[in-house]
Write a protein that holds these residues in place. Structure first.
Motif, PDB file in Angstrom:
ATOM      1  N   SER A  56       1.805  18.741  48.188  1.00  7.14           N
ATOM      2  CA  SER A  56       3.332  19.396  49.231  1.00  7.14           C
ATOM      3  C   SER A  56       3.042  20.471  47.528  1.00  7.14           C
ATOM      4  N   ARG A  57       2.106  20.893  46.860  1.00  5.10           N
ATOM      5  CA  ARG A  57       2.600  21.868  45.466  1.00  5.10           C
ATOM      6  C   ARG A  57       3.073  23.240  46.364  1.00  5.10           C
ATOM      7  N   LYS A  58       2.699  23.638  46.920  1.00  2.00           N
ATOM      8  CA  LYS A  58       2.650  24.975  47.703  1.00  2.00           C
ATOM      9  C   LYS A  58       3.613  25.409  49.193  1.00  2.00           C
ATOM     10  N   MET A  59       4.466  24.056  48.803  1.00  2.00           N
ATOM     11  CA  MET A  59       5.112  24.162  49.894  1.00  2.00           C
ATOM     12  C   MET A  59       6.281  24.586  50.255  1.00  2.00           C
ATOM     13  N   THR A  60       6.625  25.477  51.408  1.00  2.00           N
ATOM     14  CA  THR A  60       7.429  26.891  51.496  1.00  2.00           C
ATOM     15  C   THR A  60       8.838  25.874  51.787  1.00  2.00           C
ATOM     16  N   GLU A  61       9.933  27.304  52.198  1.00  4.64           N
ATOM     17  CA  GLU A  61      10.987  26.434  51.611  1.00  4.64           C
ATOM     18  C   GLU A  61      11.486  25.612  53.666  1.00  4.64           C
ATOM     19  N   ASN A  62      10.808  27.006  54.296  1.00  2.88           N
ATOM     20  CA  ASN A  62      10.470  25.954  55.361  1.00  2.88           C
ATOM     21  C   ASN A  62       9.872  24.962  55.963  1.00  2.88           C
ATOM     22  N   GLY A  63       8.728  24.797  55.074  1.00  2.03           N
ATOM     23  CA  GLY A  63       7.965  23.743  55.231  1.00  2.03           C
ATOM     24  C   GLY A  63       8.634  22.628  54.676  1.00  2.03           C
ATOM     25  N   TYR A  64       9.834  22.758  53.106  1.00  2.00           N
ATOM     26  CA  TYR A  64      10.673  21.871  52.517  1.00  2.00           C
ATOM     27  C   TYR A  64      11.365  20.846  53.898  1.00  2.00           C
ATOM     28  N   LYS A  65      12.202  22.020  55.037  1.00  5.18           N
ATOM     29  CA  LYS A  65      13.364  21.513  55.693  1.00  5.18           C
ATOM     30  C   LYS A  65      12.972  20.849  56.996  1.00  5.18           C
ATOM     31  N   ILE A  66      11.470  21.317  57.566  1.00  2.00           N
ATOM     32  CA  ILE A  66      10.612  20.250  58.486  1.00  2.00           C
ATOM     33  C   ILE A  66      10.246  18.775  57.979  1.00  2.00           C
ATOM     34  N   CYS A  67       9.612  18.918  56.572  1.00  2.00           N
ATOM     35  CA  CYS A  67      10.049  17.922  55.860  1.00  2.00           C
ATOM     36  C   CYS A  67      11.172  16.932  56.157  1.00  2.00           C
ATOM     37  N   HIS A  68      12.384  17.537  55.577  1.00  2.00           N
ATOM     38  CA  HIS A  68      13.471  16.637  55.291  1.00  2.00           C
ATOM     39  C   HIS A  68      13.327  15.820  56.733  1.00  2.00           C
ATOM     40  N   ILE A  69      13.455  17.016  58.128  1.00  3.30           N
ATOM     41  CA  ILE A  69      14.251  16.750  58.952  1.00  3.30           C
ATOM     42  C   ILE A  69      12.636  15.079  59.666  1.00  3.30           C
ATOM     43  N   LEU A  70      11.558  15.598  59.188  1.00  2.00           N
ATOM     44  CA  LEU A  70      10.498  14.808  59.318  1.00  2.00           C
ATOM     45  C   LEU A  70      10.903  13.401  59.135  1.00  2.00           C
ATOM     46  N   ASN A 113      13.082  22.260  43.606  1.00  2.00           N
ATOM     47  CA  ASN A 113      14.395  22.570  42.823  1.00  2.00           C
ATOM     48  C   ASN A 113      15.586  23.291  44.137  1.00  2.00           C
ATOM     49  N   LYS A 114      15.793  21.831  45.391  1.00  2.00           N
ATOM     50  CA  LYS A 114      16.280  22.068  46.390  1.00  2.00           C
ATOM     51  C   LYS A 114      18.074  21.207  46.058  1.00  2.00           C
ATOM     52  N   TYR A 115      17.855  20.714  44.792  1.00  2.00           N
ATOM     53  CA  TYR A 115      19.176  19.394  44.680  1.00  2.00           C
ATOM     54  C   TYR A 115      18.902  19.120  43.102  1.00  2.00           C
ATOM     55  N   VAL A 116      19.665  20.079  41.921  1.00  2.00           N
ATOM     56  CA  VAL A 116      20.303  19.699  40.721  1.00  2.00           C
ATOM     57  C   VAL A 116      20.320  18.807  39.721  1.00  2.00           C
ATOM     58  N   PRO A 117      19.992  17.149  39.506  1.00  4.36           N
ATOM     59  CA  PRO A 117      21.544  16.532  40.058  1.00  4.36           C
ATOM     60  C   PRO A 117      22.174  16.831  38.372  1.00  4.36           C
ATOM     61  N   SER A 118      24.046  15.917  38.661  1.00  2.03           N
ATOM     62  CA  SER A 118      24.457  17.089  37.972  1.00  2.03           C
ATOM     63  C   SER A 118      25.569  15.358  37.518  1.00  2.03           C
ATOM     64  N   PRO A 119      25.852  15.694  35.814  1.00  4.95           N
ATOM     65  CA  PRO A 119      27.688  14.666  35.661  1.00  4.95           C
ATOM     66  C   PRO A 119      27.957  14.268  37.055  1.00  4.95           C
ATOM     67  N   LYS A 120      28.318  15.978  36.991  1.00  2.00           N
ATOM     68  CA  LYS A 120      29.636  15.513  37.863  1.00  2.00           C
ATOM     69  C   LYS A 120      29.768  15.721  39.325  1.00  2.00           C
ATOM     70  N   HIS A 121      28.307  14.911  39.965  1.00  2.00           N
ATOM     71  CA  HIS A 121      27.936  14.168  40.926  1.00  2.00           C
ATOM     72  C   HIS A 121      28.524  13.267  41.177  1.00  2.00           C
ATOM     73  N   PHE A 122      28.147  12.345  39.681  1.00  2.00           N
ATOM     74  CA  PHE A 122      28.165  10.803  39.792  1.00  2.00           C
ATOM     75  C   PHE A 122      29.755  10.595  39.970  1.00  2.00           C
ATOM     76  N   ILE A 123      30.665  10.922  40.139  1.00  2.89           N
ATOM     77  CA  ILE A 123      31.792  10.522  41.817  1.00  2.89           C
ATOM     78  C   ILE A 123      31.398  10.336  43.255  1.00  2.89           C
ATOM     79  N   HIS A 124      30.255  11.298  43.836  1.00  5.35           N
ATOM     80  CA  HIS A 124      30.208  11.168  45.053  1.00  5.35           C
ATOM     81  C   HIS A 124      28.904  10.527  45.211  1.00  5.35           C
ATOM     82  N   TYR A 125      28.472   9.792  44.240  1.00  2.00           N
ATOM     83  CA  TYR A 125      27.895   8.872  44.670  1.00  2.00           C
ATOM     84  C   TYR A 125      27.905   7.548  43.809  1.00  2.00           C
ATOM     85  N   PHE A 126      29.117   7.403  43.189  1.00  2.00           N
ATOM     86  CA  PHE A 126      29.938   6.197  43.178  1.00  2.00           C
ATOM     87  C   PHE A 126      30.687   5.950  44.349  1.00  2.00           C
ATOM     88  N   LEU A 127      31.838   6.831  44.925  1.00  2.00           N
ATOM     89  CA  LEU A 127      32.171   6.296  46.283  1.00  2.00           C
ATOM     90  C   LEU A 127      31.067   6.097  47.269  1.00  2.00           C
TER      91      LEU A 127
END
Length: 242
Positions: A37-51, A158-172
């Motif tokens: 998957s090292r050369k996967m494009t942004e569109n390729g990632y979207k397709i992978c996500h849905i699959l 880099n479709k999502y960057v983990p962050s301490p401020k998102h802990f509340i989202h995960y916690f809930l």
């Protein structure tokens, strides 16, 4: 040939040759998948996500149907274990609503990677209950393989960057899953979100014998604060080193 054919042969068990083979295969396939998957494009990632969302959901529905037809108990088909939350998170992450999307991605990257990896080393609900070649073991193996692969892919791309401020989202997200789990456990005698049974882990078993409410508090803390901050700490150290 029904599921009973496999079950009559007895459980595979943990920490033996078959278990070691499954661990080795797991990490080899993860490495190969990420390399491919090292050369996967942004569109390729979207397709992978849905699959990934579609296939994991379809296979889960098939599993539930087979378990129900075989007359299995709720622990075998209720999708309310910690790792089962990937099924909900993968769809949430596809939504355009930013808050819901963050909830999904925070679980996929922070919860899914660590939980999927830990399950590989302690597959008590698959190899601990079924023979090595049982369909349930294959389903668990590829389900958790998908969790780890897609979580790592999401961070690498880099479709999502983990962050301490998102802990509340995960916690809930985890707490919301624990609420119906508690009632299902009370009504059906199930073990959703591991709130009822420690599955043989010595320290947790001791806590459970001492006090069930205390055990549930420890499990909830482990699945919220423990998993999130351990996972984020590993991510932070790797990112800082790079």
């Amino acid at each position: 040939m029904g599921l009973e054919y496999f079950e009559e042969r007895g459980a595979c068990g943990l920490f033996n040759v078959e278990h070691l083979i499954s661990i080795i295969c797991f990490f080899i396939l993860i490495i190969l998948g990420l390399f491919a998957s090292r050369k996967m494009t942004e569109n390729g990632y979207k397709i992978c996500h849905i699959l990934v969302a579609l296939l994991t959901t379809i296979f889960e529905i098939v599993k539930i149907a087979l378990k129900l037809s075989a007359g299995r108990g709720p622990d075998d088909w209720l999708p309310l274990y910690y790792c089962s939350l990937f099924l909900f998170a993968i769809w949430l992450s596809l939504l355009k609503n930013k808050t819901l999307s963050i909830i999904g991605y925070s679980y996929i990257t922070i919860g899914g990677i660590l939980a999927g990896t830990l399950f590989t080393f302690y597959p008590s609900t698959s190899l601990g209950m079924y023979p090595f070649f049982h369909p349930s073991c294959f389903h668990s193996f590829f389900y958790h393989l998908t969790m780890v692969y897609f979580g790592l892919l999401t961070i690498i791309k880099n479709k999502y960057v983990p962050s301490p401020k998102h802990f509340i989202h995960y916690f809930l997200f985890i707490i919301i899953a624990c609420i119906p789990s508690y009632f299902f456990n009370e009504w059906l005698g199930s073990n959703c979100m591991f709130l009822h049974n420690a599955f043989g882990l010595p320290i947790l078993n001791d806590i459970l014998k001492f006090s069930h409410p205390l055990y549930m508090i420890v499990i909830i803390i482990a699945q919220t604060f423990g998993i999130y901050w351990i996972s984020y700490g590993i991510y932070y150290l790797i990112r800082r080193r790079k």
